[in-house]
Enzyme design. Sequence first.
Site, PDB file in Angstrom:
ATOM      1  N   HIS A 101       0.869  -1.255  -0.091  1.00 23.61           N
ATOM      2  CA  HIS A 101       0.007  -0.161   0.044  1.00 23.61           C
ATOM      3  C   HIS A 101       1.100   1.245   0.166  1.00 23.61           C
ATOM      4  CE1 HIS A 101      -3.433  -2.565   0.344  1.00 23.61           C
ATOM      5  NE2 HIS A 101      -4.099  -1.604  -0.531  1.00 23.61           N
TER       6      HIS A 101
ATOM      7  N   GLU B  26     -10.147 -11.658  -7.368  1.00 20.32           N
ATOM      8  CA  GLU B  26      -8.685 -11.454  -6.905  1.00 20.32           C
ATOM      9  C   GLU B  26      -8.450 -12.762  -6.032  1.00 20.32           C
ATOM     10  OE1 GLU B  26      -8.391  -7.744  -4.632  1.00 20.32           O
ATOM     11  OE2 GLU B  26     -10.176  -8.044  -3.458  1.00 20.32           O
TER      12      GLU B  26
ATOM     13  N   ASP C  30      -3.952  -8.577  -5.814  1.00 22.25           N
ATOM     14  CA  ASP C  30      -3.988  -9.743  -4.776  1.00 22.25           C
ATOM     15  C   ASP C  30      -4.011 -11.137  -5.651  1.00 22.25           C
ATOM     16  OD1 ASP C  30      -4.264  -8.960  -2.047  1.00 22.25           O
ATOM     17  OD2 ASP C  30      -6.066  -8.127  -2.551  1.00 22.25           O
TER      18      ASP C  30
ATOM     19  N   CYS D 135      -8.679  -3.437 -11.777  1.00 17.54           N
ATOM     20  CA  CYS D 135      -8.174  -2.072 -11.020  1.00 17.54           C
ATOM     21  C   CYS D 135      -6.797  -2.392 -10.195  1.00 17.54           C
ATOM     22  CB  CYS D 135      -9.383  -1.859 -10.114  1.00 17.54           C
ATOM     23  SG  CYS D 135      -9.763  -3.148  -8.969  1.00 17.54           S
TER      24      CYS D 135
HETATM   25  C1  PEP Z   1      -6.097  -5.532  -6.189  1.00 19.31           C
HETATM   26  O1  PEP Z   1      -5.735  -6.472  -5.072  1.00 19.31           O
HETATM   27  O2  PEP Z   1      -5.595  -5.513  -7.083  1.00 19.31           O
HETATM   28  C2  PEP Z   1      -6.915  -4.385  -5.592  1.00 19.31           C
HETATM   29  C3  PEP Z   1      -7.211  -3.389  -6.570  1.00 19.31           C
HETATM   30  O3  PEP Z   1      -7.256  -4.299  -4.355  1.00 19.31           O
HETATM   31  P1  PEP Z   1      -6.121  -3.822  -3.155  1.00 19.31           P
HETATM   32  O4  PEP Z   1      -4.853  -3.396  -3.789  1.00 19.31           O
HETATM   33  O5  PEP Z   1      -6.811  -2.411  -2.539  1.00 19.31           O
HETATM   34  O6  PEP Z   1      -6.079  -4.774  -2.162  1.00 19.31           O
HETATM   35 MG    MG Z   2      -7.214  -6.513  -3.371  1.00 20.09          MG
END
Ligand code: PEP
Ligand code: MG
Length: 576
Positions: A191, A433, A457, A504
């Site tokens: 993150h 995911e 993920d 995404c």
């Molecule tokens: C992902 O896992 O690709 C996603 C967009 O969600 P996050 O990065 O918030 O886990």
């Molecule tokens: Mg995710």
Amino acid sequence: MIELKGIAAANGISIGIAHKIGKEDFIVPKDNITEAQIPLEIQLFEEALIKTRREIIELQKRIGSDMGKNEAQIFDAHLLVLEDRMLIEEVISRLKKDKLNVAFIFQEVLKKYVSVFAKIEDEYLKERISDINDVGKRILRNILGKERKGLSELKDKVIIVAHDLSPSDTAAMHKRRVSAFVTDVGGKTSHTAIMAKSLEIPAVVGVQDATTEINAGDMLIVDGALGLVIVNPDQKTLDLYHTAEEKLRGVNEKFLSAKDLPAITLDGVKVEINANIEFPDEVPGVKLHGGEGIGLYRTEFFYMNRKDSPSEDEHYLAYKYVAEQMNPYPVIIRTIDLGGDKFLSQFQIPHEMQPFLGWRAIRFCLARPEIFKLQLRAILRASVHGNLKLMYPMISGIEELRQANKILDEAREELRSKGIPFDEDIQVGAMIEVPSAAMTADILAEEADFFSIGSNDLIQYSLAVDRANEKVAYLYEPAHPAVLRLIKNVIDSAHKGDINVGMCGEMAGEPSLALILLGMGLDEFSMPPQVIPELKYLIRSITLAQAKEIANEALKLPTGREVEDYAQSKLKEILK
Ligand code: PEP
Ligand code: MG
């Protein structure tokens, strides 16, 4: 001048001064301080002593009433350590002499004490070692905690150097004067990396020895694309990077020429290019970069840096604002994805051995329907103000989708009974995911209105690689044949079921990989706003037929490395 190699997490070049922040479990930074900083460091030390004393007395009282006086007496020894003039004076005199940060000096003095006590042939004194260690840790935590709090009060533009940055750290820095991040740990889609992209600053993560090699106040060059940090560069390197910065600006201008044009291939196929956001105030940035909608609105940040929980109205007002600002463009709100590396104190989520495989996202929401439903009602209420859709994170199979939809139906019913309007046809999607969801995408497509592939993920789960762990980062390969095959299955299943499929995860905004995704038939690409212009420029420079050929070739290759090299070479050809 030294060069440190890490993982390229967010592109860009930043030249600036290092600002270091400490860490809870005591990897204590070693920083030079100036003469003028000495009184401040002494004050920091004294405040930490006072705070520690207060904590111990409180603990003593509590234990005294819970367990009895005798048990409480052990803290008398702790209080004695705090009052040890010799220890305190040694810290202050070494601080003045060595001109190093007080946390570091304190730790050194503490170590010396412990080794002296360890040599004494006296059982009673030997036992005092654990008292000294215990109190020492408390004091250190209070010194470092103080340093960490300063994060939201930064005044000058600095480069943050830390062992790690939690989502709440980065949230506290939001819009503050930070020009780049460098961390010891972390991977490409941790993150910290995602946050750096959304703040539009370069980041290098997983440097391993950043906090030991870099001193506060060092001049740094952060090269986000190469994953390189240069400490105290010589003039020649500095000049080189100033020129590179200029050049980068030139390339960006070329991409920016495409930002307000539609993402249509040379043979006339349009795809959607959307943005990922975490905060409502990122919306102007999305428009500025030519985003046609929001493909992922992460909502966990409502819960960060606070002790209480957000109210339904707080959710509602934020969603209403984003919906209105983006109208008529779509906004996909992802319901809370707490847990994993986004854990929170207010819900008392217990410590888990494998948090990414544990009680997170939809699993947490289904177990705590009151929290989940509050958010669902807020999303539904806001749906009359624009083009809102919602999606659930971490769906692992059809049963979870049905359970979530059942709670959504209850939320709908509650609003209906109160006569509160909402969009009856709101689209409800599933994030794909988890490999089990990717493998059963045909089943899910029957009951979901759309898919959004969470590649961050999906990669970590299908390759069994912790996305935030720099030690296994070399195995985190978005272009791995297993990942490509899973994605292909999801896209084909969505189209057979007649629903749209987007992505995404960070992969959607990687130009070379986006070529393959385009060729596989992905309908929607959602990414950090600042990469949108480049993606639009790229899509406008290629035919779908060409992209299909690239995807087909890529799917035949045996390793991620070969796919990556092949896609890069195609990208170069296309962008010349
Ligand atoms: C992902 O896992 O690709 C996603 C967009 O969600 P996050 O990065 O918030 O886990
Ligand atoms: Mg995710």
